[in-house]
Design a protein around this motif. Structure first.
Motif, PDB file in Angstrom:
ATOM      1  N   LEU A  59       0.962  -1.683   0.024  1.00  0.00           N
ATOM      2  CA  LEU A  59      -0.313   0.074   0.155  1.00  0.00           C
ATOM      3  C   LEU A  59       0.478   1.170   0.110  1.00  0.00           C
ATOM      4  CD1 LEU A  59      -2.660   1.026  -0.233  1.00  0.00           C
ATOM      5  CD2 LEU A  59      -3.105   0.654   2.497  1.00  0.00           C
ATOM      6  N   GLU A  60       1.856   1.031   1.046  1.00  0.00           N
ATOM      7  CA  GLU A  60       2.810   2.472   0.560  1.00  0.00           C
ATOM      8  C   GLU A  60       3.882   2.553  -0.482  1.00  0.00           C
ATOM      9  OE1 GLU A  60       4.452   5.526   2.039  1.00  0.00           O
ATOM     10  OE2 GLU A  60       2.871   4.626   2.890  1.00  0.00           O
ATOM     11  N   GLN A  61       3.875   1.598  -1.046  1.00  0.00           N
ATOM     12  CA  GLN A  61       4.358   1.240  -2.823  1.00  0.00           C
ATOM     13  C   GLN A  61       3.617   1.771  -3.798  1.00  0.00           C
ATOM     14  OE1 GLN A  61       7.823   1.165  -3.675  1.00  0.00           O
ATOM     15  NE2 GLN A  61       7.221   1.752  -5.692  1.00  0.00           N
ATOM     16  N   ALA A  62       2.380   2.018  -3.412  1.00  0.00           N
ATOM     17  CA  ALA A  62       1.152   2.401  -3.670  1.00  0.00           C
ATOM     18  C   ALA A  62       1.420   3.677  -4.245  1.00  0.00           C
ATOM     19  CB  ALA A  62      -0.244   1.727  -3.866  1.00  0.00           C
ATOM     20  N   ARG A  63       1.141   3.973  -3.044  1.00  0.00           N
ATOM     21  CA  ARG A  63       1.181   5.811  -2.656  1.00  0.00           C
ATOM     22  C   ARG A  63       1.630   6.027  -3.688  1.00  0.00           C
ATOM     23  NH1 ARG A  63       0.160   4.454   2.492  1.00  0.00           N
ATOM     24  NH2 ARG A  63      -2.268   4.743   3.462  1.00  0.00           N
ATOM     25  N   GLN A  64       3.178   5.552  -3.588  1.00  0.00           N
ATOM     26  CA  GLN A  64       4.325   6.738  -4.382  1.00  0.00           C
ATOM     27  C   GLN A  64       3.890   6.011  -5.841  1.00  0.00           C
ATOM     28  OE1 GLN A  64       8.183   5.741  -2.508  1.00  0.00           O
ATOM     29  NE2 GLN A  64       7.020   5.888   0.025  1.00  0.00           N
ATOM     30  N   THR A  65       3.523   5.408  -6.068  1.00  0.00           N
ATOM     31  CA  THR A  65       3.499   4.722  -7.739  1.00  0.00           C
ATOM     32  C   THR A  65       2.780   5.894  -8.239  1.00  0.00           C
ATOM     33  OG1 THR A  65       4.284   2.638  -7.182  1.00  0.00           O
ATOM     34  CG2 THR A  65       3.082   3.033  -9.690  1.00  0.00           C
ATOM     35  N   VAL A  66       1.415   5.570  -7.301  1.00  0.00           N
ATOM     36  CA  VAL A  66       0.073   5.434  -8.328  1.00  0.00           C
ATOM     37  C   VAL A  66       0.175   8.085  -8.210  1.00  0.00           C
ATOM     38  CG1 VAL A  66      -2.470   6.689  -8.062  1.00  0.00           C
ATOM     39  CG2 VAL A  66      -1.317   4.160  -7.446  1.00  0.00           C
ATOM     40  N   GLY A  67       0.794   8.678  -7.522  1.00  0.00           N
ATOM     41  CA  GLY A  67       1.552   9.711  -7.330  1.00  0.00           C
ATOM     42  C   GLY A  67       1.704  10.460  -8.797  1.00  0.00           C
TER      43      GLY A  67
END
Length: 223
Positions: A59-67
């Protein structure tokens, strides 16, 4: 005869109607161009952002990627809504599923408010501009007939000019209303599609966090 000529030659009511139609036209075209740019980016970004989210390992990696993909911040607020509420508040009361549902719903409403911005103006312009133009037409015809009656003689030449000038207001009202109506309908359909994608993502995100997969023998399977 143009609206500018009518504005210069008409009385206070004619000038007010012409100025109002001009302002409505400018406002609707500004919204049309702005929303066209916004929805074009949003349609592309939502698909890319959700795909990047599900391909992320955490989930944390997803936040950075989606940004990197979510330029209009349409998906990131839903991901941010998964954060917990401060302890000791009413927002933290209830089970995790209820809290998550409430936060996702609130975030989705804020996103939709952003996408819907300007739709009310387009609908208002499309619904009222023809009647405002008709008001200018009626007022112009009234003054034309009054002037003809004062002269005491009616001829085609005296009627055709003033009445034709008055009818320009009706055409102007339609010219203002038609683009607004088309923009409202086209953008409404695009917003509906984006809304469906965001609602589906929010639903999947809720299921992911309230029913996490269970590892069995090193392989994650549904609970």
């Amino acid at each position: 005869m143009t609206l500018l000529q009518l504005f210069g030659q008409g009385d206070a009511v004619t000038r007010f109607v012409a100025a109002l139609l001009l302002a409505m036209s400018v406002a609707s075209w500004v919204v049309i161009f702005w929303k066209g740019w916004l929805l074009r980016r949003a349609t592309r970004d939502v698909g890319r952002s959700t795909a990047a989210f599900w391909q992320s390992p955490s989930l944390e990696q997803a936040r950075q990627t989606v940004g990197a993909f979510d330029r209009e911040s349409l998906v990131l607020p839903l991901i941010a809504a998964t954060a917990g509420e401060p302890a000791g508040s009413l927002a933290a009361a209830g089970d995790r599923a209820q809290q998550l549902t409430r936060r996702l719903r609130d975030a989705l409403h804020r996103i939709l408010d952003k996408l819907q911005f300007g739709q009310v103006l387009l609908a208002t312009v499309g619904a009222t501009a023809p009647f405002i133009g008709l008001l200018g037409t009626v007022w112009g015809i009234y003054h034309a007939l009054t002037a003809i009656a004062a002269e005491g003689q009616i001829t085609i030449e005296k009627v055709a000019g003033p009445v034709g000038e008055a009818l320009i207001m009706t055409a102007a009202g339609l010219a203002v209303a038609i683009p607004a109506v088309l923009g409202y309908n086209v953008y409404g359909r695009l917003i509906g599609r984006i809304e469906a994608d965001l609602e589906g993502f929010a639903r999947d995100l809720r299921e992911l966090l309230t029913h996490p997969p269970v590892a069995v023998g090193g392989v994650e399977t549904p609970p």
